[in-house]
Enzyme design. Sequence first.
Site, PDB file in Angstrom:
ATOM      1  N   GLU A   1       9.014   1.567  11.174  1.00 40.13           N
ATOM      2  CA  GLU A   1      10.104   2.905  11.357  1.00 40.13           C
ATOM      3  C   GLU A   1       9.173   3.660  10.749  1.00 40.13           C
ATOM      4  O   GLU A   1       8.929   4.541   9.971  1.00 40.13           O
ATOM      5  CB  GLU A   1      10.997   2.451   9.319  1.00 40.13           C
ATOM      6  CG  GLU A   1      11.558   1.058   8.746  1.00 40.13           C
ATOM      7  CD  GLU A   1      11.915   1.036  10.589  1.00 40.13           C
ATOM      8  OE1 GLU A   1      13.490   1.871  10.228  1.00 40.13           O
ATOM      9  OE2 GLU A   1      13.207  -0.011  10.308  1.00 40.13           O
TER      10      GLU A   1
ATOM     11  N   LYS B   1       0.981  -0.798   0.135  1.00 40.42           N
ATOM     12  CA  LYS B   1       0.046  -0.330  -0.064  1.00 40.42           C
ATOM     13  C   LYS B   1       1.015   1.498  -0.028  1.00 40.42           C
ATOM     14  O   LYS B   1       1.721   1.744   1.080  1.00 40.42           O
ATOM     15  CB  LYS B   1      -0.864  -0.313   1.018  1.00 40.42           C
ATOM     16  CG  LYS B   1      -1.785   0.672   1.119  1.00 40.42           C
ATOM     17  CD  LYS B   1      -2.534   2.326   0.807  1.00 40.42           C
ATOM     18  CE  LYS B   1      -2.044   3.081   1.863  1.00 40.42           C
ATOM     19  NZ  LYS B   1      -1.661   4.170   1.550  1.00 40.42           N
TER      20      LYS B   1
ATOM     21  N   GLU C   1       9.522  16.758  14.640  1.00 36.17           N
ATOM     22  CA  GLU C   1       9.701  16.634  13.576  1.00 36.17           C
ATOM     23  C   GLU C   1       8.829  17.359  12.568  1.00 36.17           C
ATOM     24  O   GLU C   1       7.480  17.630  12.085  1.00 36.17           O
ATOM     25  CB  GLU C   1       9.643  15.096  12.991  1.00 36.17           C
ATOM     26  CG  GLU C   1       9.969  14.698  11.227  1.00 36.17           C
ATOM     27  CD  GLU C   1       9.686  13.132  11.502  1.00 36.17           C
ATOM     28  OE1 GLU C   1       8.717  12.789  11.498  1.00 36.17           O
ATOM     29  OE2 GLU C   1      10.932  13.175  11.135  1.00 36.17           O
TER      30      GLU C   1
ATOM     31  N   CYS D   1      13.161  10.718   6.977  1.00 35.80           N
ATOM     32  CA  CYS D   1      13.391  10.809   8.900  1.00 35.80           C
ATOM     33  C   CYS D   1      14.353  10.415   9.797  1.00 35.80           C
ATOM     34  O   CYS D   1      14.237  10.607  10.470  1.00 35.80           O
ATOM     35  CB  CYS D   1      12.341   9.352   8.839  1.00 35.80           C
ATOM     36  SG  CYS D   1      13.729   7.980   7.564  1.00 35.80           S
TER      37      CYS D   1
HETATM   38  P1  NDP Z   1       2.058   8.904   7.098  1.00 35.89           P
HETATM   39  O1  NDP Z   1       2.152   7.757   8.350  1.00 35.89           O
HETATM   40  O2  NDP Z   1       1.033   9.367   7.650  1.00 35.89           O
HETATM   41  O3  NDP Z   1       1.282   7.765   6.554  1.00 35.89           O
HETATM   42  C1  NDP Z   1       2.435   6.395   5.908  1.00 35.89           C
HETATM   43  C2  NDP Z   1       1.927   5.698   5.427  1.00 35.89           C
HETATM   44  O4  NDP Z   1       0.756   4.855   6.197  1.00 35.89           O
HETATM   45  C3  NDP Z   1       0.902   6.016   4.667  1.00 35.89           C
HETATM   46  O5  NDP Z   1       0.924   4.422   2.672  1.00 35.89           O
HETATM   47  C4  NDP Z   1      -0.322   6.501   4.216  1.00 35.89           C
HETATM   48  O6  NDP Z   1      -1.272   6.077   3.817  1.00 35.89           O
HETATM   49  C5  NDP Z   1      -1.022   5.258   5.328  1.00 35.89           C
HETATM   50  N1  NDP Z   1      -1.809   4.952   6.269  1.00 35.89           N
HETATM   51  C6  NDP Z   1      -2.615   6.439   6.941  1.00 35.89           C
HETATM   52  N2  NDP Z   1      -3.184   6.219   7.670  1.00 35.89           N
HETATM   53  C7  NDP Z   1      -3.499   4.840   8.255  1.00 35.89           C
HETATM   54  C8  NDP Z   1      -3.624   3.968   8.918  1.00 35.89           C
HETATM   55  N3  NDP Z   1      -5.040   4.269   9.752  1.00 35.89           N
HETATM   56  N4  NDP Z   1      -4.466   2.892   8.708  1.00 35.89           N
HETATM   57  C9  NDP Z   1      -2.716   2.396   8.278  1.00 35.89           C
HETATM   58  N5  NDP Z   1      -1.769   2.772   7.206  1.00 35.89           N
HETATM   59  C10 NDP Z   1      -2.082   4.348   7.058  1.00 35.89           C
HETATM   60  O7  NDP Z   1       3.263   8.981   7.169  1.00 35.89           O
HETATM   61  P2  NDP Z   1       3.830  10.203   5.834  1.00 35.89           P
HETATM   62  O8  NDP Z   1       2.958   9.131   4.362  1.00 35.89           O
HETATM   63  O9  NDP Z   1       2.746  11.706   6.211  1.00 35.89           O
HETATM   64  O10 NDP Z   1       4.991  10.296   6.060  1.00 35.89           O
HETATM   65  C11 NDP Z   1       6.223  10.851   6.694  1.00 35.89           C
HETATM   66  C12 NDP Z   1       6.666   9.946   8.407  1.00 35.89           C
HETATM   67  O11 NDP Z   1       6.903   9.037   8.185  1.00 35.89           O
HETATM   68  C13 NDP Z   1       7.531  10.790   8.964  1.00 35.89           C
HETATM   69  O12 NDP Z   1       6.808  11.582   9.994  1.00 35.89           O
HETATM   70  C14 NDP Z   1       8.886  10.528   8.633  1.00 35.89           C
HETATM   71  O13 NDP Z   1       9.122  11.157   9.924  1.00 35.89           O
HETATM   72  C15 NDP Z   1       7.998   9.024   8.742  1.00 35.89           C
HETATM   73  N6  NDP Z   1       9.164   7.947   7.687  1.00 35.89           N
HETATM   74  C16 NDP Z   1      10.065   7.381   8.580  1.00 35.89           C
HETATM   75  C17 NDP Z   1      10.468   6.480   7.867  1.00 35.89           C
HETATM   76  C18 NDP Z   1      11.871   5.547   8.868  1.00 35.89           C
HETATM   77  O14 NDP Z   1      11.972   5.643   7.363  1.00 35.89           O
HETATM   78  N7  NDP Z   1      11.818   5.550   9.519  1.00 35.89           N
HETATM   79  C19 NDP Z   1      10.504   7.326   6.272  1.00 35.89           C
HETATM   80  C20 NDP Z   1      10.002   7.763   5.682  1.00 35.89           C
HETATM   81  C21 NDP Z   1       9.115   8.953   6.899  1.00 35.89           C
HETATM   82  P3  NDP Z   1      -1.792   8.374   2.839  1.00 35.89           P
HETATM   83  O15 NDP Z   1      -0.375   8.616   2.495  1.00 35.89           O
HETATM   84  O16 NDP Z   1      -2.700   6.984   1.938  1.00 35.89           O
HETATM   85  O17 NDP Z   1      -2.841   8.113   3.551  1.00 35.89           O
END
Ligand code: NDP
Length: 499
Positions: free
Chosen positions: A253, A178, A388, A287
């Site tokens: 992560e 997803k 962040e 991140c």
């Molecule tokens: P989100 O947590 O909003 O989204 C991550 C994924 O989860 C997306 O595919 C999103 O879908 C999905 N998602 C959203 N809501 C739900 C739910 N209720 N249940 C299951 N899945 C869900 O993060 P962002 O996309 O905004 O990414 C940014 C964040 O990710 C930052 O805080 C960053 O630090 C972290 N990050 C961490 C990394 C690491 O390696 N530690 C690497 C990259 C980012 P959709 O986008 O369609 O809402």
Amino acid sequence: MLRGQLFIDGAWCAAHAGALMDVIDPASEQVFAQVASAQARDVDAAVRAARRAFDTGPWPRLSGCERARVLRAMAVALREQLEALARLEVRDNGKPLPEARWDVGDAAGCFEYYAGLAEQEDKRGAEHLDLPDGRFSSRVTRQPVGVVGAIIPWNYPLLMAAWKLAPALAAGCTVVLKPSELTPMSALELVRIGHAAGLPPGVLNLVTGLGATAGQALSEHKSVDKLAFTGSLATGSKVMQAAARDIKRVSLELGGKSPLIVFADTEIEQALEWIMFGIFWNQGQVCSATSRVLIERPLYAKLLERLAQEVARIPIGSGMKEGVLLGPLVSQSQLDKVRAAITRAVQEGASLVSGGSERPPGCGDKGYFVAPTIIADMRLDSWIWAEEVFGPVLCVAAFDSEEEALRLANDSRFGLAAAVMSRDLERCDRVAAALQAGVVWINCSQPTFCEAPWGGFKQSGIGRELGRWGFENYLEIKQITRYDSRAPWAWYIQAGQRD
Ligand code: NDP
């Protein structure tokens, strides 16, 4: 207009009731694609396909070498299509084209690396244990964990997919992927590549869709054995709660607020280079971005002045434009969040050294652009120092001793990454050992390797990706113990009674 469908059980299909979502180019704000928006019943179909492929299909039963052939073919195809994929990633995410090219090359490298581990796994075979009780022999085997629900964010769409798919597929798992609703395009291509390379039906399924719909349905699905999630802390917590209901395996992560400690003996140009790369590549939407820089007092004023000069010269514009180093942020909502964070910092008393929440000059009136921003003089208990931002916003503070630097660096609920710079390598090693982070860089910031474990301490996550640790995420460990003696066990049959 580009179009994308779901990929379930080896075939492309529309979402239930034809649901669609728009995909926006963050540099032009134009809709350039429409993809299927998976509903809960589509996710159910994808998970069932993955379940069947795992329980009765060939993939988990192939040798590591046979699986490696498919993964290597995927790596070759990624390299052959590198330029087209990189350009698609720029349109989807906004990042500068050279960075997108790195991502595609790194994704190919990731598939090659895990192909190698799959081959090694064949050679490794079962591990025989030396038990103190000679009546028993015991061996340990490893087998794929099952159906994986992989949920990834928008900042490295292709690379994050590779980090999850390559080890999961190498281990023999089947997957439902997803991607973020903001950046689904490269995942469609990756799935096409996997199918052409020979992944059997049901092994890799794609559900593009909204987080709250498709993401939630996937994380709550009872037939998923393991959830592999990258994203925000808030969503990670929801995914973990969903996993807890069925005791699914889960790796997370999450975010970070990573410190970079610069001691005064560091060469100033070297410090500048890594500080700037550490926070401004990928528009700071990283991140592990080293978003808190701690500078030893004798170097503080000079380094801050040089940083302000250099940051003002960073070329901003569409990621497709030659020479651009800072593209637009991924979406209007991300732009709003970053601007709000800068405004809040200033309202809470911090000083703006460079940049700010205004639209940067020379960027036209379209695109989610924000200037690279440096903030100083903030309180060390303020929001901007602790949380962040996930944008090109750097916080800078001074310190007077190694002990103080470590205390400030470790004073965070996050613990993903950290960096230290000094010519004194003994000091670097001492500081590296004391930093509370899963990844520590010495005299650099951000370089990442497939071979090295990636993941965080504290609230930055659970488990590790990459390296052999990332492979083990997708394997169950089994002990097989045999009783080799003819003698009775003698719990209810007494010794000598059997004959
Ligand atoms: P989100 O947590 O909003 O989204 C991550 C994924 O989860 C997306 O595919 C999103 O879908 C999905 N998602 C959203 N809501 C739900 C739910 N209720 N249940 C299951 N899945 C869900 O993060 P962002 O996309 O905004 O990414 C940014 C964040 O990710 C930052 O805080 C960053 O630090 C972290 N990050 C961490 C990394 C690491 O390696 N530690 C690497 C990259 C980012 P959709 O986008 O369609 O809402």
